[in-house]
Structure formats: structure tokens, C-alpha cells
Enzyme design. Structure first.
Site, PDB file in Angstrom:
ATOM      1  N   CYS A   2       3.205  10.047 -24.986  1.00 21.38           N
ATOM      2  CA  CYS A   2       3.469  10.973 -25.821  1.00 21.38           C
ATOM      3  C   CYS A   2       2.388  12.040 -25.764  1.00 21.38           C
ATOM      4  O   CYS A   2       1.332  11.896 -25.952  1.00 21.38           O
ATOM      5  CB  CYS A   2       3.871  10.680 -27.317  1.00 21.38           C
ATOM      6  SG  CYS A   2       5.210   9.683 -27.327  1.00 21.38           S
ATOM      7  N   ARG A  27       0.934  12.756 -18.296  1.00 22.32           N
ATOM      8  CA  ARG A  27       0.926  11.670 -19.090  1.00 22.32           C
ATOM      9  C   ARG A  27       2.044  10.768 -18.905  1.00 22.32           C
ATOM     10  O   ARG A  27       2.253   9.518 -19.314  1.00 22.32           O
ATOM     11  CB  ARG A  27       0.912  11.818 -20.412  1.00 22.32           C
ATOM     12  CG  ARG A  27      -0.454  12.366 -20.929  1.00 22.32           C
ATOM     13  CD  ARG A  27      -0.554  13.210 -22.315  1.00 22.32           C
ATOM     14  NE  ARG A  27      -1.700  13.514 -22.865  1.00 22.32           N
ATOM     15  CZ  ARG A  27      -2.106  12.922 -23.899  1.00 22.32           C
ATOM     16  NH1 ARG A  27      -1.452  12.019 -24.560  1.00 22.32           N
ATOM     17  NH2 ARG A  27      -3.277  13.221 -24.283  1.00 22.32           N
ATOM     18  N   TRP A  74       7.461   9.340 -24.671  1.00 21.68           N
ATOM     19  CA  TRP A  74       7.661   8.402 -23.634  1.00 21.68           C
ATOM     20  C   TRP A  74       8.355   7.307 -24.621  1.00 21.68           C
ATOM     21  O   TRP A  74       7.535   6.622 -25.590  1.00 21.68           O
ATOM     22  CB  TRP A  74       6.412   7.889 -23.382  1.00 21.68           C
ATOM     23  CG  TRP A  74       6.549   6.687 -22.353  1.00 21.68           C
ATOM     24  CD1 TRP A  74       6.961   6.807 -21.129  1.00 21.68           C
ATOM     25  CD2 TRP A  74       5.968   5.146 -22.602  1.00 21.68           C
ATOM     26  NE1 TRP A  74       6.669   5.495 -20.504  1.00 21.68           N
ATOM     27  CE2 TRP A  74       6.211   4.556 -21.390  1.00 21.68           C
ATOM     28  CE3 TRP A  74       5.721   4.369 -23.676  1.00 21.68           C
ATOM     29  CZ2 TRP A  74       6.213   3.226 -21.257  1.00 21.68           C
ATOM     30  CZ3 TRP A  74       5.485   3.295 -23.637  1.00 21.68           C
ATOM     31  CH2 TRP A  74       5.790   2.496 -22.138  1.00 21.68           C
ATOM     32  N   ASN A  98       3.170  10.061 -32.115  1.00 21.39           N
ATOM     33  CA  ASN A  98       2.654   9.326 -31.120  1.00 21.39           C
ATOM     34  C   ASN A  98       2.369   7.907 -31.707  1.00 21.39           C
ATOM     35  O   ASN A  98       1.447   7.947 -32.501  1.00 21.39           O
ATOM     36  CB  ASN A  98       1.659   9.972 -30.391  1.00 21.39           C
ATOM     37  CG  ASN A  98       0.933   9.035 -29.287  1.00 21.39           C
ATOM     38  OD1 ASN A  98      -0.332   9.417 -28.918  1.00 21.39           O
ATOM     39  ND2 ASN A  98       1.769   8.139 -28.728  1.00 21.39           N
ATOM     40  N   GLY A  99       2.887   6.867 -31.116  1.00 15.54           N
ATOM     41  CA  GLY A  99       2.459   5.537 -31.609  1.00 15.54           C
ATOM     42  C   GLY A  99       3.857   4.794 -32.000  1.00 15.54           C
ATOM     43  O   GLY A  99       5.108   5.104 -31.585  1.00 15.54           O
ATOM     44  N   GLU A 479      -4.218  -5.004  -6.822  1.00 18.03           N
ATOM     45  CA  GLU A 479      -4.159  -3.436  -7.076  1.00 18.03           C
ATOM     46  C   GLU A 479      -3.339  -2.814  -6.043  1.00 18.03           C
ATOM     47  O   GLU A 479      -2.297  -2.154  -6.435  1.00 18.03           O
ATOM     48  CB  GLU A 479      -5.482  -3.034  -6.873  1.00 18.03           C
ATOM     49  CG  GLU A 479      -5.529  -1.520  -6.861  1.00 18.03           C
ATOM     50  CD  GLU A 479      -5.193  -0.877  -8.169  1.00 18.03           C
ATOM     51  OE1 GLU A 479      -4.620  -1.527  -9.142  1.00 18.03           O
ATOM     52  OE2 GLU A 479      -4.798   0.514  -8.113  1.00 18.03           O
ATOM     53  N   LYS A 483       0.218  -0.888  -6.978  1.00 16.60           N
ATOM     54  CA  LYS A 483       0.274   0.529  -6.417  1.00 16.60           C
ATOM     55  C   LYS A 483       1.805   0.864  -6.095  1.00 16.60           C
ATOM     56  O   LYS A 483       2.410   1.633  -6.252  1.00 16.60           O
ATOM     57  CB  LYS A 483      -0.678   1.053  -5.575  1.00 16.60           C
ATOM     58  CG  LYS A 483      -2.142   1.436  -6.022  1.00 16.60           C
ATOM     59  CD  LYS A 483      -2.137   2.764  -6.788  1.00 16.60           C
ATOM     60  CE  LYS A 483      -1.899   2.356  -8.360  1.00 16.60           C
ATOM     61  NZ  LYS A 483      -3.050   2.112  -9.039  1.00 16.60           N
ATOM     62  N   GLU A 486       4.531   0.495  -8.503  1.00 20.14           N
ATOM     63  CA  GLU A 486       4.586   1.638  -9.489  1.00 20.14           C
ATOM     64  C   GLU A 486       5.165   2.848  -8.828  1.00 20.14           C
ATOM     65  O   GLU A 486       5.974   3.562  -9.435  1.00 20.14           O
ATOM     66  CB  GLU A 486       3.066   1.996  -9.923  1.00 20.14           C
ATOM     67  CG  GLU A 486       2.329   1.148 -10.855  1.00 20.14           C
ATOM     68  CD  GLU A 486       1.012   1.841 -11.126  1.00 20.14           C
ATOM     69  OE1 GLU A 486       0.181   2.025 -10.162  1.00 20.14           O
ATOM     70  OE2 GLU A 486       0.383   1.815 -12.260  1.00 20.14           O
ATOM     71  N   HIS A 502       0.217 -22.843  -2.096  1.00 18.77           N
ATOM     72  CA  HIS A 502       0.516 -23.781  -3.485  1.00 18.77           C
ATOM     73  C   HIS A 502       1.912 -23.142  -4.076  1.00 18.77           C
ATOM     74  O   HIS A 502       2.243 -23.429  -4.998  1.00 18.77           O
ATOM     75  CB  HIS A 502      -0.607 -23.800  -4.179  1.00 18.77           C
ATOM     76  CG  HIS A 502      -1.794 -24.311  -3.885  1.00 18.77           C
ATOM     77  ND1 HIS A 502      -1.744 -25.838  -3.492  1.00 18.77           N
ATOM     78  CD2 HIS A 502      -2.987 -23.832  -3.425  1.00 18.77           C
ATOM     79  CE1 HIS A 502      -2.941 -26.009  -3.062  1.00 18.77           C
ATOM     80  NE2 HIS A 502      -3.749 -24.897  -2.965  1.00 18.77           N
ATOM     81  N   LYS A 602       0.969   7.675 -18.486  1.00 17.17           N
ATOM     82  CA  LYS A 602      -0.448   7.513 -18.222  1.00 17.17           C
ATOM     83  C   LYS A 602      -1.232   7.367 -19.917  1.00 17.17           C
ATOM     84  O   LYS A 602      -0.444   7.994 -20.690  1.00 17.17           O
ATOM     85  CB  LYS A 602      -0.914   8.698 -17.467  1.00 17.17           C
ATOM     86  CG  LYS A 602      -2.316   8.488 -16.925  1.00 17.17           C
ATOM     87  CD  LYS A 602      -2.601   9.559 -15.847  1.00 17.17           C
ATOM     88  CE  LYS A 602      -3.914   9.261 -15.038  1.00 17.17           C
ATOM     89  NZ  LYS A 602      -3.837   8.012 -14.369  1.00 17.17           N
TER      90      LYS A 602
HETATM   91  N1  HGA Z   1       7.753   5.297 -31.259  1.00 22.46           N
HETATM   92  C1  HGA Z   1       8.120   6.852 -30.891  1.00 22.46           C
HETATM   93  C2  HGA Z   1       6.958   7.296 -30.050  1.00 22.46           C
HETATM   94  C3  HGA Z   1       6.544   6.680 -28.944  1.00 22.46           C
HETATM   95  C4  HGA Z   1       5.327   7.101 -28.251  1.00 22.46           C
HETATM   96  O1  HGA Z   1       4.472   7.250 -28.832  1.00 22.46           O
HETATM   97  N2  HGA Z   1       5.093   7.375 -26.984  1.00 22.46           N
HETATM   98  O2  HGA Z   1       4.029   7.581 -26.428  1.00 22.46           O
HETATM   99  C5  HGA Z   1       9.340   6.831 -30.161  1.00 22.46           C
HETATM  100  O3  HGA Z   1       9.856   5.719 -29.616  1.00 22.46           O
HETATM  101  O4  HGA Z   1       9.837   7.643 -30.208  1.00 22.46           O
END
Ligand code: HGA
Length: 607
Positions: A2, A27, A74, A98-99, A479, A483, A486, A502, A602
Site C-alpha cells: 500500500c 510497490r 495491496w 496501510n497494515g 534465488e 525469481k 515470481e 533424497h 514490494k
Molecule cells: N488491510 C488493509 C490494508 C492492506 C495493506 O496495507 N496492504 O499493503 C486491506 O486489506 O485493505
């Protein structure tokens, strides 16, 4: 992850909010939105998917106003739909977050029992309702926020707009980053200094638990105990110029090709070529007294740490533990007194790693960090800051940050060894010489780009790919597999070459390409034996080695990639290039979104 931006300004803000989001696009996100304050209204525009969709939405339905907030999301709680996109709004407030609000379920139940109606599946929306309730009960924005913050568990950076107060925004942070920017008659909130760079260079970093009221005249900051505090205003070095791809097709490609330059740039801070010594920043503790190193990181940084474990143990003879940050705190690690805890993170904000850092700090460990953002939370909380000088990394899949981390970690291991008397001046000089050869060798590896691009057509049809390596090249196998997963979405696994027999050897058939990383040297023969075991079962081998290695073992391989002959110390840096290029070109053949692969973010600021 986010991105947050907030502006209390004097000019229309909608376009500037969207521009700010554009600077945080790298990000990774899956929806975006803005909310401006206009005529006593919260004017909200949101769109699923890329920013272009939000731009279309705002063009069709303009959002007036000189103050507002914006967000790239995100998704953690709830699908990436328009309904779940931020800002979340009630009658009185709109906010971006964000969080993760970990206690959102119980809060939501309580709010619903009080008659509040939710429109999204997010954890975030509870905060909007909680603040709104307080405002509706007649509290000022400041008192409303003061009443709500102690109810929230988890991690958050918040920017909150109030319908009846178009001249202020409130920000708060706990566990997720948030900065305040100071302009001329305008004040800003942002996830980082880079997002605010076109608006201002004058930045204050909020500390854990801080909350802030911004108006056109500046910012009033309170700490977690609601005491008025001053936070230093620093002049950010972040460039306002949008980072461009230049002649490259993707940022990831550009960043792969930047490696000789940025590794040289990084090494210039860690070695003194004339004296033939490694040189670290001022260290305020006695390194020779360190008796154990605990390395904690995530993703690609974790693999850099795995390589470093070999170096620390080989050169300095210090025992090293290494763990994924997300596992570390929860296994009740035994941390002996006198230990160094070393954290590796491109952004310096990775939530899992930051939480592990704080755990180690509380346990009395000395804290060292290898980060690419010297103003990040980890950098500010460390006893020893070891910056990489990779420059902003925009591609979600890390490349140049990885090789720069390896350069710093090699220098740190050599410094440890010298201080502990495990290597003498001649051996230190030798290590310095090898490290200084790395940029030219990286250049040599990049010369094989066309060949690898052609080879990608052999890999692209595969459903599974295996990567094998031994010793410090085993983390490189991991790695390489990461890559490929991803950015090309092909299932891939990295294995220690000797471990194949094994179990995983059961997977081998003609349809599974096996990429073998085997520089000639002490481990070569053993790796090649493991490779022969795979070949004997029909496995299709791509051997990555130097001329001597290919001469000895290249016959019968599906393909080979010739690397320059390098000392084993720098092989992990140099062999990173072919695995990056192979993943990159395979993704191009498959036509995936290389710089912003699906589902990935990111700077992962949630646990
Ligand atoms: N939990 C919130 C924000 C997600 C977040 O910080 N993403 O980087 C949501 O799901 O909307």
C-alpha cells in the site's frame, strides 16, 4: 505494498494525489482510490486494478477540492474489488490505511451490534466507523482519533479526512511507515519521502505510536501518550524526477544491467583499495567480542543472508543462525548475550523483519542492518547501519539490491575475520582484490544476455523447473527458483545438489529442465556427480559454469551458459546474473507483467 498520500493544500489536489500514487506504483497494488474534501462533502473515486482505471474514473467524474487523501491497496483482507478499495468512508470521515487491524473481527461485531452498516470486507473499515462514531458524538477530529487509536491492535499507517474540517488531515502510525512533508502553505502525508519528492524535500519521520494533525500551516505531532513532540525536519535526498526505464523494456531489465555500476558504488563505501582493507562505517561496539551472529530476513534478502552464513563461518569462524523473519519470533529463539543480530531488507520497512529486529533489541542483541533506504525504520533503529547503494529498485522482483547486499555482507564477513584475527593482512588484501573484481565479472556475465534470451524459449513451456547448487551456490539455486516463480509463474524449486537423491530426484523426467549452478572450484566435482544422476534419469540440464567447468561437464547438456572464471568468494554475485536473466527472458516469452507480477508487492509492510 500500500501507498498513502495526503495533501492539505491551496490548489486542486486530485491530479497531484494521483501523481503521488504513480510514484508508489512500483510497490505493487491491486486497486486504488482518492477522496477529496469539497463543499462539505467527501468526494470519493475508486477503481479496481491499475492506476489507469482510477485516472479514467477521475476524468469521467472529477473530484474538486484542495485537500484529500489517496491510496494504492495491496489486499490483505477482502478481494481486490472496487468496494474494498480505499479510502473507506462513513458519513463523517474517509480514511486510508496501510497494515492490518488484527482485532477487526471483534471491533466489527461490536460496531454492527451498535447498528453500523459495513460496505466492505476489509479490516480497515472498522477504523472509519470507530472514528465516525466519535465525531457523530460531537468530538473534535483530534479527540476522536485520540479515543480510537488505543482500541486498535496490529499495524497501521492511517491518513484520515473529516467531512466538516477540509483544512486538516490526521495521520497516525504504528508498525507501518508514515512521513510528514512540509511545503509552502501546504502540508503532506506520505508512505515515504520518495512519494512526496515532487511536492517537498522537507520531511519528518513519524515514530512508533505518533499521530499528527496537518494543516496548511504545518504539523502538530503527538506521541503514543498524546504528549506534544517535535520530530526533526530533515532534507530528503529523494529525487523528484520520475525514475525512467530509459532504453530498457522493463525496470527489472534496467536494474539487472545496472549491477556492475551499483555494486562498484556500494563497494566504494566498504573497501579501501589503496590500503587493501575492508572499511566499515564507525562501529561503536567491539566486533571481536561478538560470539554469534543471527541473520533474519525475508525472500531474496534471506538468500543473501544464507550466502553470508557461509562467509561468516568460513572467514571469521563465528557461528551463524539464519531464519525467515516471519518464523523467527514465533519459535522462541535462544539469543545468547553478546550476539549480533543482522537484518537484511531492501526497503528497511519489511514488517516481519522489523518486528524481529525489535524482538532482538529487547533481548539485548546488538543490531546491524543492511538496507537500501538509509532513512527507513530499520536504519533508524540499528546500532550499525550498513547501507547498500543500489539506488531505487522499482522492479518488484529484487535484483540489484541482492547483489549489493552480497557485496556489503562479504565486506562485513571479512571485517569480522580481520578483527577476530582469523585472517592476516595478506588474506584481507586478497579478499579486497576479489571483491574489486566483482563489477567487471558482473559485466562479463551480462554479455551472455542474447544467448540467455534464446534459451528462455526452452524454459518457457516447462511446468516445473529445478535449480541445483552446492555450498554458497545453493542459496543462488533458491534465488533462481524464486525469481522464476515470481515473474514467469512457472513452478520452480531450488535444491542443494546433494540433497536431490533424497527425494526430489523422483520428479525428474524429460519435461523438467534442471538448471545447475556449478562454478569450477572445490565443490565442482561433487555437483557434477549430482548432475549426472539427474541426467541418467532423463533430466534436461542447463549447466551454468565457467569455460573450464563447461569443458569438463558441458557435453550432453540441453544448454550451457558460460560465466567468467571467478574466485569462489564472488561467484554468488556473478552467478546471480544468469539466473536473473533467465527468469526475466522466460517471463518476457510468457508475456507476464514483469515489473508488477500478479499478487506480489514490494516493501511488504504487513506481517
Ligand atoms: N488491510 C488493509 C490494508 C492492506 C495493506 O496495507 N496492504 O499493503 C486491506 O486489506 O485493505
Amino acid at each position: 505494498m500500500c501507498g498513502i498520500i495526503g495533501i492539505v493544500g491551496t490548489q486542486p489536489v486530485a491530479d497531484r494525489l494521483v501523481d503521488g500514487l504513480r510514484r508508489m506504483e512500483y510497490r505493487g497494488y491491486d486497486s486504488a482510490g482518492i477522496c477529496t474534501l469539497h463543499d462539505g462533502q467527501l468526494v470519493r473515486r475508486r477503481a479496481q486494478g491499475k492506476l489507469a482505471n482510477l485516472v479514467t474514473e477521475v476524468a469521467a467524474n472529477p473530484a474538486s477540492g484542495t485537500s484529500g487523501i489517496a491510496h494504492t491497496r495491496w489486499a490483505t483482507h477482502g478481494a481486490p474489488t472496487q468496494n474494498n478499495a480505499h479510502p473507506h468512508a462513513t458519513g463523517e470521515v474517509a480514511l486510508v490505511h496501510n497494515g492490518i487491524i488484527e482485532n477487526f473481527r471483534s471491533l466489527r461485531q461490536e460496531l454492527e451490534a451498535r447498528g453500523r452498516v459495513f460496505e466492505s470486507e476489509t479490516d480497515t473499515e472498522v477504523v472509519a466507523h470507530l472514528v465516525s462514531e466519535q465525531v457523530e458524538a460531537g468530538k473534535s477530529p483530534q479527540d476522536a482519533v485520540k479515543a480510537v487509536l488505543p482500541q486498535l491492535r496490529g499495524a497501521f499507517a492511517l491518513a484520515i479526512a473529516f467531512r466538516q474540517h477540509p483544512d486538516l488531515l490526521i495521520g497516525a502510525r504504528l508498525g507501518s511507515p508514515l512521513v510528514v512533508g512540509y511545503g509552502e502553505g501546504e502540508t503532506f502525508l506520505g508512505s515515504d519521502a520518495l512519494a512526496l519528492a515532487p511536492l517537498t524535500q522537507k520531511i519528518s519521520y513519524l515514530e512508533e505510536g505518533d499521530w499528527v494533525v496537518i494543516t496548511r500551516d504545518g504539523a502538530t505531532i503527538y506521541d503514543a501518550d498524546n504528549q506534544l513532540v517535535e520530530r526533526e525536519i530533515t532534507i530528503s535526498g529523494a529525487s523528484a524526477v520520475a525514475i525512467e526505464k530509459g532504453n530498457y523494456r522493463h525496470f527489472m531489465q534496467k536494474e539487472i544491467f545496472e549491477q556492475p555500476t551499483v555494486v562498484a558504488q556500494t563497494l566504494s563505501s566498504y573497501v579501501r583499495p589503496l590500503e587493501q582493507k575492508v572499511a566499515l562505517p564507525q562501529i561503536d561496539f567491539d566486533i571481536s567480542a561478538i560470539n554469534r551472529v543471527t541473520i533474519v530476513a525475508c525472500g531474496t534478502s534471506y538468500y543473501a543472508g544464507m550466502v553470508a552464513k557461509y562467509w561468516f563461518e568460513q572467514f571469521a569462524r563465528v557461528p551463524v543462525d539464519i531464519d525467515f523473519a516471519s518464523e523467527f519470533r514465533y519459535r522462541e529463539p535462544v539469543l545468547e548475550k553478546g550476539g549480533l543480530a543482522l537484518f537484511i531488507s531492501q526497503s528497511g520497512e519489511t514488517a516481519d523483519t522489523l518486528a524481529a529486529l525489535r524482538h532482538c533489541k529487547a533481548e539485548g542483541q546488538t543490531i546491524a542492518v543492511v538496507v537500501n533506504v538509509p532513512t527507513s525504520s530499520m536504519a533508524r533503529e540499528a546500532d550499525l547501519l550498513l547501507p547498500t547503494h543500489a539506488g531505487p529498485e522499482i522492479g518488484v522482483a529484487s535484483t540489484k539490491a541482492f547483489t549489493c547486499q552480497l557485496a556489503v555482507l562479504a565486506a562485513l564477513a571479512a571485517h569480522f575475520a580481520a578483527r577476530k584475527g582469523r585472517i592476516d593482512a595478506a588474506e584481507e588484501a586478497e579478499i579486497v582484490r576479489y571483491l574489486l573484481e566483482a563489477p567487471a565479472c558482473l559485466n562479463g556475465a551480462l554479455q551472455h544476455d542474447d544467448e540467455i534470451a534464446a534459451m528462455a524459449h526452452l524454459i518457457a513451456p516447462a511446468r516445473d523447473v529445478l535449480y541445483l547448487g552446492r555450498g554458497p551456490d545453493f542459496p543462488l539455486a533458491l534465488e533462481g527458483a524464486l525469481k522464476l516463480k515470481e515473474i514467469s509463474y512457472i513452478h520452480a524449486e531450488g535444491y542443494a545438489a546433494g540433497e536431490m537423491k533424497h527425494g526430489p530426484i523422483a520428479l525428474i523426467d524429460e519435461a523438467v529442465p534442471v538448471i545447475v549452478l556449478a562454478p569450477s572450484g572445490p565443490l565442482f566435482e561433487k555437483t557434477v556427480s549430482n548432475m549426472q544422476e539427474v541426467r541418467a534419469r532423463g533430466g534436461q540440464i542447463v549447466l551454468i559454469s565457467d569455460a573450464q567447468g563447461l569443458e569438463e561437464a558441458g557435453e550432453g547438456c540441453m544448454a550451457t551458459i558460460e560465466m567468467p572464471k571467478v574466485h569462489p568468494l564472488i561467484a554468488p554475485l556473478v552467478y546471480a546474473v544468469p539466473v536473473q536473466l533467465l527468469a526475466y527472458h522466460t517471463a518476457c516469452v510468457k508475456g507476464t507483467d514483469v515489473d508488477q507480477p500478479r499478487n506480489l508487492a514490494k516493501s511488504v509492510t504487513v506481517e
